[in-house]
Design a protein around this motif. Structure first.
Motif, PDB file in Angstrom:
ATOM      1  N   UNK A  72       0.838  -1.196   0.000  1.00  0.00           N
ATOM      2  CA  UNK A  72       0.000   0.000   0.000  1.00  0.00           C
ATOM      3  C   UNK A  72       0.877   1.252   0.000  1.00  0.00           C
ATOM      4  N   UNK A  73       1.925   1.218   0.825  1.00  0.00           N
ATOM      5  CA  UNK A  73       2.832   2.369   0.859  1.00  0.00           C
ATOM      6  C   UNK A  73       3.594   2.492  -0.455  1.00  0.00           C
ATOM      7  N   UNK A  74       4.001   1.351  -1.029  1.00  0.00           N
ATOM      8  CA  UNK A  74       4.697   1.417  -2.320  1.00  0.00           C
ATOM      9  C   UNK A  74       3.813   2.070  -3.368  1.00  0.00           C
ATOM     10  N   UNK A  75       2.551   1.649  -3.399  1.00  0.00           N
ATOM     11  CA  UNK A  75       1.644   2.215  -4.397  1.00  0.00           C
ATOM     12  C   UNK A  75       1.474   3.710  -4.167  1.00  0.00           C
ATOM     13  N   UNK A  76       1.404   4.112  -2.902  1.00  0.00           N
ATOM     14  CA  UNK A  76       1.271   5.541  -2.615  1.00  0.00           C
ATOM     15  C   UNK A  76       2.499   6.304  -3.103  1.00  0.00           C
ATOM     16  N   UNK A  77       3.672   5.726  -2.849  1.00  0.00           N
ATOM     17  CA  UNK A  77       4.891   6.361  -3.346  1.00  0.00           C
ATOM     18  C   UNK A  77       4.837   6.480  -4.866  1.00  0.00           C
ATOM     19  N   UNK A  78       4.324   5.422  -5.517  1.00  0.00           N
ATOM     20  CA  UNK A  78       4.190   5.469  -6.970  1.00  0.00           C
ATOM     21  C   UNK A  78       3.249   6.568  -7.406  1.00  0.00           C
ATOM     22  N   UNK A  79       2.124   6.688  -6.710  1.00  0.00           N
ATOM     23  CA  UNK A  79       1.173   7.758  -7.031  1.00  0.00           C
ATOM     24  C   UNK A  79       1.866   9.106  -6.904  1.00  0.00           C
ATOM     25  N   UNK A  80       2.681   9.244  -5.854  1.00  0.00           N
ATOM     26  CA  UNK A  80       3.355  10.520  -5.635  1.00  0.00           C
ATOM     27  C   UNK A  80       4.323  10.835  -6.764  1.00  0.00           C
ATOM     28  N   UNK A  81       5.045   9.815  -7.218  1.00  0.00           N
ATOM     29  CA  UNK A  81       6.114  10.076  -8.182  1.00  0.00           C
ATOM     30  C   UNK A  81       5.682   9.939  -9.632  1.00  0.00           C
ATOM     31  N   UNK A  82       4.450   9.473  -9.885  1.00  0.00           N
ATOM     32  CA  UNK A  82       4.027   9.265 -11.267  1.00  0.00           C
ATOM     33  C   UNK A  82       4.261  10.537 -12.074  1.00  0.00           C
ATOM     34  N   UNK A  83       4.881  10.359 -13.233  1.00  0.00           N
ATOM     35  CA  UNK A  83       5.242  11.520 -14.037  1.00  0.00           C
ATOM     36  C   UNK A  83       4.285  11.782 -15.174  1.00  0.00           C
ATOM     37  N   UNK A  84       3.348  10.900 -15.412  1.00  0.00           N
ATOM     38  CA  UNK A  84       2.316  11.176 -16.409  1.00  0.00           C
ATOM     39  C   UNK A  84       1.029  10.484 -15.975  1.00  0.00           C
ATOM     40  N   UNK A  85      -0.022  10.728 -16.737  1.00  0.00           N
ATOM     41  CA  UNK A  85      -1.326  10.248 -16.295  1.00  0.00           C
ATOM     42  C   UNK A  85      -1.417   8.731 -16.288  1.00  0.00           C
ATOM     43  N   UNK A  86      -0.793   8.071 -17.276  1.00  0.00           N
ATOM     44  CA  UNK A  86      -0.875   6.609 -17.305  1.00  0.00           C
ATOM     45  C   UNK A  86      -0.185   6.023 -16.075  1.00  0.00           C
ATOM     46  N   UNK A  87       1.020   6.533 -15.774  1.00  0.00           N
ATOM     47  CA  UNK A  87       1.724   6.018 -14.592  1.00  0.00           C
ATOM     48  C   UNK A  87       0.889   6.258 -13.344  1.00  0.00           C
ATOM     49  N   UNK A  88       0.293   7.444 -13.280  1.00  0.00           N
ATOM     50  CA  UNK A  88      -0.544   7.760 -12.122  1.00  0.00           C
ATOM     51  C   UNK A  88      -1.663   6.729 -11.990  1.00  0.00           C
ATOM     52  N   UNK A  89      -2.324   6.460 -13.126  1.00  0.00           N
ATOM     53  CA  UNK A  89      -3.447   5.520 -13.107  1.00  0.00           C
ATOM     54  C   UNK A  89      -3.002   4.139 -12.648  1.00  0.00           C
ATOM     55  N   UNK A  90      -1.841   3.711 -13.140  1.00  0.00           N
ATOM     56  CA  UNK A  90      -1.336   2.385 -12.776  1.00  0.00           C
ATOM     57  C   UNK A  90      -1.211   2.275 -11.261  1.00  0.00           C
ATOM     58  N   UNK A  91      -0.517   3.249 -10.644  1.00  0.00           N
ATOM     59  CA  UNK A  91      -0.305   3.154  -9.205  1.00  0.00           C
ATOM     60  C   UNK A  91      -1.594   3.388  -8.421  1.00  0.00           C
ATOM     61  N   UNK A  92      -2.431   4.253  -8.964  1.00  0.00           N
ATOM     62  CA  UNK A  92      -3.692   4.568  -8.298  1.00  0.00           C
ATOM     63  C   UNK A  92      -4.570   3.326  -8.182  1.00  0.00           C
ATOM     64  N   UNK A  93      -4.631   2.541  -9.264  1.00  0.00           N
ATOM     65  CA  UNK A  93      -5.459   1.330  -9.253  1.00  0.00           C
ATOM     66  C   UNK A  93      -4.819   0.243  -8.399  1.00  0.00           C
TER      67      UNK A  93
END
Lengths: 101, 96, 497, 499
Positions: free
Chosen positions: C119-140
């Motif tokens: 869960x924390x890893x995914x949150x870190x991913x959400x924080x660092x996502x550099x574009x919308x697709x990356x954001x979506x990946x970590x968000x889901x």
């Protein structure tokens, strides 16, 4: 009407007969019969229609039909052995009407 | 040509009968006849190779398999097996 | 392949790898599990400190991994992401300590801590996502790995909450995906860019872009608990206290709010959003949520439910700040991302302690608890006062900037919203404090176990630390290392100053 | 052309010989032969993929005969992808089967005997089916495709019947449907051959002239394949067959066999028929797909046995593959749409195989696969349930799974074409999939474990997990697999892909 067209049309007629029987017959043996008629119909069609062009018979459809006949008999054998096991195991000679959906 | 027309009609008629007769044994025998006549049609279509295969495999081998299976599936000889009302071709009882 | 590539990846892995290893550990090996967790969390904090130092040196951290022919998976860390990352890193460490104490001896701990780390890893991913697709990946992924935590108790009630949670968040995720793919179909891949990536789009597309904006906000608003999409949050209260703490302060709710910050500033850009006229409806929704959440909180007797509705309300401060034009409102909104987290996690830690130690889960059972658990209730009280906005606590700083920002933008009604909300905050927090400190106990409290303070040390330390943190964040808001100062720089960048 | 080894031919010939050898050998030796051949075919498919990447697409003749009577094989990126998918699923499922069909302690001698029977015949039949599948992917003319179709059907049906009991009726129905589909195909071939005198796919695509005969042929051939692929509303035979077969066989059928006939439709529509197709034809398939997604998912939600749930899920997921036909009719979206379909098919193959293997483990451990009897099973079979969950993520189309990326492309294609109704179906399909996956996962995670941890052979658990991981990783590794798909691409070249 040429010879080939005649047999091709016979094929179409047999195809519809077989198709109809496959759908409405319940007894497994009859379904197998229907399938065989359906196969023969297709073979007739194949050779009949392919002949339309020239006078000399085309070897390609012949090869196809020979293969098809072998496949048909294998499928028949498989179907009949399944039917026998079905009868032995569950006393069924028909497919259960209501499918488990 | 007339022969071919007769043959074609016979084939269709036989198919009709074998698919709709109420007796399984009769149906199988009709199927073997159908196969043999079909072999004749192959000869007419200048396909003797297929004719041989049809007679040997289509009529002979398949017929034997079917006869054997019928004997095992319906040992009490010909139990009338009429398709459910309204869903099959008309039962040909009137003709025999 | 340099440090600017590897550091973001390492930060992501510092919680991911322990998570995966923990799944494989047998249930009995609690020592190894705790050690792994803490080592991972400490490494993460150290790495993040390194990253902050690098960013102040002017370095930009970015990892691009090709995903599709035209889009990369991008981890990008500049000032805004690192604010969120450092928050999650510090709070993960504290929550881990807390959770070790909280779940001592309960079943399925490998599963719990595994998903907790993911869960924390995914949150870190959400924080660092550099574009919308990356954001979506970590968000889901965040949605998925949080579900086992929500239903961790395994009761029918927990499962019901899990179903509600997924029904909301998966639908939200689907809306978000439609919005993102639509944007992609319209203008191609969109990277997050300061001051917005879409600024140059011609007026032909404005109609569609408005709809896309609405889809994106709706998708993110589910997690950010915008009214009327907040329905899952009060249900999710059945989860164990460390999960609630993480959900409300760092992970799920924050991911939604952070996404809205991203969409507003780095996708549409504040100027372009103004051109489209989409910021005002958003501000309106945020205001309604602030008031509605507070009113609902008033009516709750269950302590965690009251806190949950308080979260609904408080998260929208961030969104209100984002949707109000001007640097000051931006600072107020973004810094609240940190301030709310510190205060709310303290409250949930304390609520968990009360439940674990004394079996209290209703406000009406809290009479006189202050004398039995003074340290816990001091932390709780400070956080509650901070939420109300009492100076010099962190909550005051947020409200101060938001109010000034509202005036600055020519929207004095923002001030009115803040005022009403503050009164309501006081109305639902002060009775708790009054009951805890000034009322006599309903019945004598069970004594503390020998060799313990008022409760286990594992449980007590984290809220004390977070309380200290938000007091410092308030007292030293003007210092150059404070979150507020950091947000000043972020706001300057978003407004191109 | 200097190619060190003819991987394509080997990948057909090896399993064929393996089948004969396994049939003649005793059960134990048959299994060893099967595993050895599996390994060899995996290597062949990797070899072929690498060879294609290096040398490009190629055509091979077998036995020195030239087309049309000879057996010609053509390998391009699409066939290599299918070959690889089949090899991976097949090899891992085979490993699983070694334990699934292993002799079990049973006091019932009849049961022990039927288990021995299954073990005896699984390998020859499966290797034969594998040869048919690989030949199908590599065949380049309509008649050879007919032969491979029939061989496929003739080996798949007895595999279903291995389970005995209710599977016999299902196998019978499957056989009838399969034969009917193949004959419809042959009918279409007859029409095409009489019109053009050509069977080779490439040559046919060059000279295909639209007309009633060709349209009828397209309708018959597509119809036959839709029947065999179990596209709604022709899916009636699939759930009983896939649900009643032994678990490894269900995995192979749902993962690979239905994809083979789907592959044929793609080949024809993308490569041979485009000149003769109308927009409406694509629409029709697309709407059938949409109906399949919704109907299959709702049916899956209503099942109370896991294997039936999974079988209906297959019906639904096949719908996505046909949704693409509608999307691909718009030229600007075609490339995205076809890539999406292939990726979706591959990811679904891995994921669904994992799910069926996991259901087999549950069946073995619990003695049943009823959903209401799953309480607390995740603590007793953690790896199996973890595999189930991961593969479930793929069904839901969530990142980072392969079907997430596929749905991403489908959504973009649908949005570019303004196909709002399909956007809605895509979204609803994912949510419904989430609902039925959670119907299984929820109870499994619920409550304390009842009963002790159950010993299921580790191999059975790890093969399921490996396939589940592959379905999830398929999304991350998509950029490398796309390079393979682009070799001799039958679809219009994709923009943005390095050529």
């Amino acid at each position: 009407m040429s010879l080939s067209t005649l047999y091709a049309m016979t094929g179409v007629a047999l195809f519809s007969l077989g198709f109809h029987a496959l759908l409405v017959q319940r007894h497994l043996l009859r379904k197998v019969l229907a399938l065989n008629v359906l196969g023969s119909a297709t073979f007739l069609l194949l050779v009949g229609m392919a002949r339309r062009g020239g006078d000399t018979p085309d070897p390609v459809p012949h090869a196809m039909v020979l293969t098809g006949i072998v496949v048909a008999v294998s499928a028949t054998a498989l179907a009949l052995s399944l039917a026998r096991r079905l009868k032995a195991a569950q006393g069924l000679v028909r497919l259960p009407e209501d499918m488990p959906e | 040509m007339i022969f071919d027309h007769v043959l074609a009609l016979t084939l269709v008629g036989l198919a009709w009968r074998l698919l709709s007769t109420s007796h399984l044994f009769k149906a199988v025998v009709l199927f073997i006849t159908f196969g043999l006549l079909l072999a004749l049609a192959w000869v007419r279509l200048e396909a003797p190779d297929i004719a041989l295969a049809e007679a040997a495999i289509g009529a002979g081998l398949t017929g034997a398999l079917l006869l054997d299976a019928r004997a095992r599936l319906e040992p009490r000889d010909d139990v009338p097996d009429i398709a459910p009302a309204g869903s099959g071709p008309p039962a040909p009882d009137a003709s025999h | 392949m340099t440090v600017t590539f590897w550091l973001p990846v390492a930060i992501l892995l510092s919680s991911f790898v322990p998570g995966v290893v923990i799944f494989l550990l047998p249930e009995e090996q609690s020592g190894a599990r705790t050690a792994l967790n803490l080592i991972g969390a400490v490494i993460k904090v150290v790495l993040v400190i390194g990253m902050i130092w690098g960013i102040t040196e002017g370095r930009i951290y970015e990892a691009r991994i090709p995903l599709l022919p035209d889009i990369d998976l991008v981890l990008h860390a500049s000032r805004l992401p690192v604010l969120f990352i450092s928050l999650s890193a510090v709070l993960w460490l504290l929550t881990t300590i807390y959770a070790v104490g909280y779940l001592e001896g309960s079943p399925h701990r490998s599963r719990f801590f595994g998903f907790f780390s993911l869960c924390v890893s995914a949150t870190t991913g959400v924080a660092m996502a550099g574009n919308l697709l990356s954001f979506l990946v970590f968000y889901e992924i965040l949605t998925l790995v949080t579900w086992p935590l929500v239903i961790h108790r395994g009761t029918e009630e927990a499962h019901q909450a899990g179903r509600v949670y997924l029904a909301y968040t998966l639908t939200g995720g689907a809306l978000l995906m439609v919005g993102i793919t639509w944007l992609h179909a319209l203008v191609g891949p969109v990277d997050f860019v300061e001051r917005g990536a879409l600024a140059g789009i011609g007026p032909d597309y404005h109609g569609q872009l408005k709809v896309i904006f609405a889809l994106l906000i709706a998708g993110l608003g589910v997690k950010a608990a915008l009214v009327p999409l907040h329905g899952w949050l009060p249900h999710a209260m059945v989860a164990p206290a460390p999960v609630s703490a993480l959900l409300h302060a760092v992970a799920v709710v924050k991911a939604g709010a952070f996404g809205i910050v991203r969409v507003m500033y780095d996708v549409f850009g504040i100027e372009f959003a103004t051109t489209l006229g989409v910021h005002r409806p958003l501000a309106l929704v945020a205001s309604i949520t602030i008031i509605y959440g507070s009113i609902q909180a008033l009516a709750q007797d269950d302590l965690k439910r009251r806190l949950a509705f308080s979260t609904v309300s408080q998260i929208s401060y961030i969104i209100l700040g984002v949707a109000t034009l001007g640097r000051l409102a931006t600072i107020g909104g973004v810094v609240h991302l940190v301030h709310q987290a510190l205060m709310k996690i303290t409250l949930f830690f304390c609520a968990g302690i009360l439940l674990e130690t004394l079996g209290i889960h209703r406000v009406s059972e809290m009479n006189g608890v202050g004398r039995r658990m003074p340290l816990t209730m001091i932390a709780f009280s400070l956080a509650a006062l901070g939420m109300i906005g009492l100076p010099p606590m962190a909550g005051f700083i947020s409200k101060w900037y938001l109010g000034l920002g509202g005036l600055d933008a020519g929207d004095p009604w923002v001030l009115a919203v803040l005022l009403v909300s503050t009164i309501l905050n006081a109305a639902y927090f002060l009775p708790i404090l009054h009951a805890a400190w000034f009322r006599p106990a309903n019945s004598p409290w069970p004594e503390a176990r020998r060799g313990e303070f008022e409760t286990r040390l594992y449980l007590l330390l984290p809220p004390l630390i977070t309380a200290l943190l938000f007091i410092l964040a308030g007292l030293f808001a003007a210092a150059p290392v404070s979150p507020t100062a950091w947000c000043h720089v972020i706001a300057d960048a978003e407004y191109g100053q | 052309m200097d190619r060190p080894l003819n991987w394509a031919v080997l990948s057909v010939v090896l399993p064929l010989f393996g089948a004969v050898a396994a049939f003649l050998a005793r059960a134990r030796a048959g299994q060893r032969i099967g595993l050895l051949i599996s390994l060899a075919v995996v290597l062949c498919s990797c070899g072929l993929a690498l060879q294609l990447l290096e040398y490009g697409a190629d055509r091979y003749g077998i036995g020195g005969w030239s087309a049309p009577l000879g057996i010609g094989l053509v390998a391009d990126g699409l066939s290599a992808v299918m070959l690889f998918m089949t090899a991976v699923v097949g090899a891992l499922t085979g490993l699983h089967a070694t334990r699934y069909f292993a002799p079990r302690l049973s006091h019932d001698s009849a049961q022990a005997a039927s288990q021995a029977h299954r073990r005896r015949y699984f390998w020859p039949l499966w290797l034969f089916m594998w040869a048919a599948l690989n030949a199908l992917y590599l065949s380049a003319d309509l008649f050879n495709l007919y032969v491979t179709l029939e061989l496929l059907g003739l080996s798949a049906v007895p595999l279903v019947a291995l389970a005995g009991g209710p599977s016999l009726a299902a196998a019978m129905r499957y056989l009838l449907v399969s034969m009917l589909g193949s004959l419809a195909w042959l009918f279409g071939v007859a029409l095409l051959y009489s019109a053009h005198g050509v069977l080779d796919l490439d040559r046919l695509s060059g000279i295909l002239a639209p007309g009633p005969a060709v349209w009828a042929a397209i309708a018959l051939m597509t119809g036959g394949m839709l029947l065999k692929t179990a596209v709604f509303p022709l899916h009636f035979w699939l759930p009983p067959a896939h649900a009643s077969a032994p678990a490894p066989v269900s995995a192979l059928l749902s993962a690979v066999v239905v994809k083979a006939t789907f592959y044929l439709v793609v080949r024809l529509w993308a490569q041979v028929f485009p000149a003769a197709l109308s927009f409406a034809a694509g629409q029709l398939l697309g709407y059938l797909g949409a109906a399949a997604i919704l109907w299959g998912s709702v049916q899956a939600l209503r099942q109370d046995r896991i294997k039936l749930l999974l079988a209906y899920s297959t019906v639904a997921q096949l719908g996505y593959l046909f949704l693409v036909f509608s999307l691909a009719m718009a030229p600007e979206a075609a490339a995205d749409a076809w890539r999406a379909a292939v990726l979706f098919a591959v990811a679904h193959a891995f994921g669904k195989a994992a799910l069926f293997l996991a259901s087999g483990n549950l069946l073995l451990a619990l003695g049943h696969d009823r959903i209401d009897g799953l309480h607390g099973v995740s603590a007793r079979l953690p790896i199996t349930m973890f595999a189930f969950g991961l593969a479930g993520v793929n069904l839901m189309g969530l990142p980072p799974s392969g079907s997430f990326i596929a749905k991403w492309w489908m959504l973009i294609a649908a949005l570019r074409g303004g196909r709002w109704e399909l956007v809605l179906v895509l979204v609803l399909g994912s949510l419904l999939a989430a609902a039925y996956v959670l119907r299984v996962l929820g109870p499994a995670l619920m409550g304390p474990a009842r009963g002790p941890r159950i010993a299921v052979p580790a191999l059975m658990e790890w093969t399921a997990l490996a396939l589940a991981l592959l379905s999830v990783l398929a999304g991350i590794t998509v950029s490398t697999s796309l390079r393979l798909l682009e070799v001799g691409n039958p679809f219009s070249p994709a923009p943005g892909v390095p050529q």
